[in-house]
Design a protein around this motif. Structure first.
Motif, PDB file in Angstrom:
ATOM      1  N   ALA A 139       0.816  -1.217   0.000  1.00 35.28           N
ATOM      2  CA  ALA A 139       0.000   0.000   0.000  1.00 35.28           C
ATOM      3  C   ALA A 139       0.849   1.266   0.000  1.00 35.28           C
ATOM      4  CB  ALA A 139      -0.932  -0.011   1.211  1.00 35.28           C
ATOM      5  N   SER A 140       1.935   1.273   0.780  1.00 36.48           N
ATOM      6  CA  SER A 140       2.737   2.486   0.926  1.00 36.48           C
ATOM      7  C   SER A 140       3.843   2.610  -0.117  1.00 36.48           C
ATOM      8  CB  SER A 140       3.368   2.532   2.324  1.00 36.48           C
ATOM      9  OG  SER A 140       4.219   1.414   2.523  1.00 36.48           O
ATOM     10  N   GLU A 142       5.738   2.876  -3.897  1.00 36.55           N
ATOM     11  CA  GLU A 142       5.544   3.586  -5.155  1.00 36.55           C
ATOM     12  C   GLU A 142       4.822   2.667  -6.134  1.00 36.55           C
ATOM     13  OE1 GLU A 142       8.384   6.192  -8.113  1.00 36.55           O
ATOM     14  OE2 GLU A 142       9.147   4.297  -7.357  1.00 36.55           O
ATOM     15  N   ASP A 198       0.326  -3.374   3.838  1.00 36.35           N
ATOM     16  CA  ASP A 198       1.782  -3.404   3.698  1.00 36.35           C
ATOM     17  C   ASP A 198       2.389  -4.746   4.083  1.00 36.35           C
ATOM     18  OD1 ASP A 198       2.438  -0.872   2.641  1.00 36.35           O
ATOM     19  OD2 ASP A 198       2.140   0.068   4.586  1.00 36.35           O
TER      20      ASP A 198
END
Length: 225
Positions: A139-140, A142, A198
């Protein structure tokens, strides 16, 4: 024995390491750990798995990864290597035929890579490569599973998470790509699976189109990607 499927120069099985009879219960965990590492390059998670196997097995696996599995963005998922289904399909322009082709590939979950090329006659063509799967990103992270070309400055990136009117993801990506290409810029398009988490992110999330626009002219067709 733990084996790896090697694709080049032709498909063959290569020995990675061998587990003794008393350690065979670790086979599934070891194979899963190696596959996950190839997908996300999480060295800490892999080390947790390797710490459970004998030293000789650990050293053999580490040596194989170092010598035969150099990092390559988008080359692996947690289930193994991503295969190229169609190496290159050429289109003369961004039109309904190309959109229909991408729609079909997108609907069945194939990974897509596409780029523009300057033809010898001065026109601009598009090349599509189809891959066996979309690669997940946390999710976090790039939103990218295609390494940026060396020595070329990225101007901007658009993803289908940014709505473009009422256009669907395929059509919207083509509109963005066509506009940038019309300005004479190098453009690359690819798909990925952007997770909503994540950890344990493999296979979860939303399929997205990513359009990268570069501060560089459209490459000549004989330069490929």
């Amino acid at each position: 024995m733990t084996l790896a499927l090697v694709k080049e120069p032709y498909e063959q099985l290569a020995a990675v390491t061998t587990l003794r009879a008393g350690d065979l219960h670790l086979t599934e965990e070891l194979v899963g750990g190696l596959n996950s590492y190839l997908a996300d390059r999480d060295g800490a998670a892999l080390q947790t798995v390797l710490d459970r196997v004998p030293k000789a097995v650990r050293m053999a696996a580490q040596r194989y990864l170092e010598e035969r599995c150099a990092p390559e963005l988008g080359a692996f998922t947690g289930y193994g290597p991503v295969d190229i289904v169609r190496e290159a399909v050429y289109f003369q322009r961004l039109d309904g035929e190309l959109q229909e082709f991408l729609d079909g590939a997108y609907m069945i979950g194939l990974g897509i890579r596409m780029w523009n090329e300057r033809r010898r006659d001065g026109g601009v063509g598009w090349v599509v490569q189809l891959r066996s799967d979309e690669v997940s990103v946390p999710a976090s992270a790039e939103p990218r599973t295609w390494a940026l070309p060396a020595g070329t400055r990225l101007l901007n990136t658009w993803t289908s998470q940014e709505p473009l009117g009422d256009l669907g993801p395929v059509r919207a990506a083509l509109v963005v790509a066509e506009a940038a290409s019309g300005e004479g810029r190098r453009v690359r398009v690819h798909t990925l699976l952007h997770s909503d988490r994540d950890t344990d992110f493999e296979g979860n999330g939303t399929s997205e189109f990513v359009v990268d626009v570069f501060d560089a002219p459209i490459p000549a067709e004989d330069l490929g990607e």
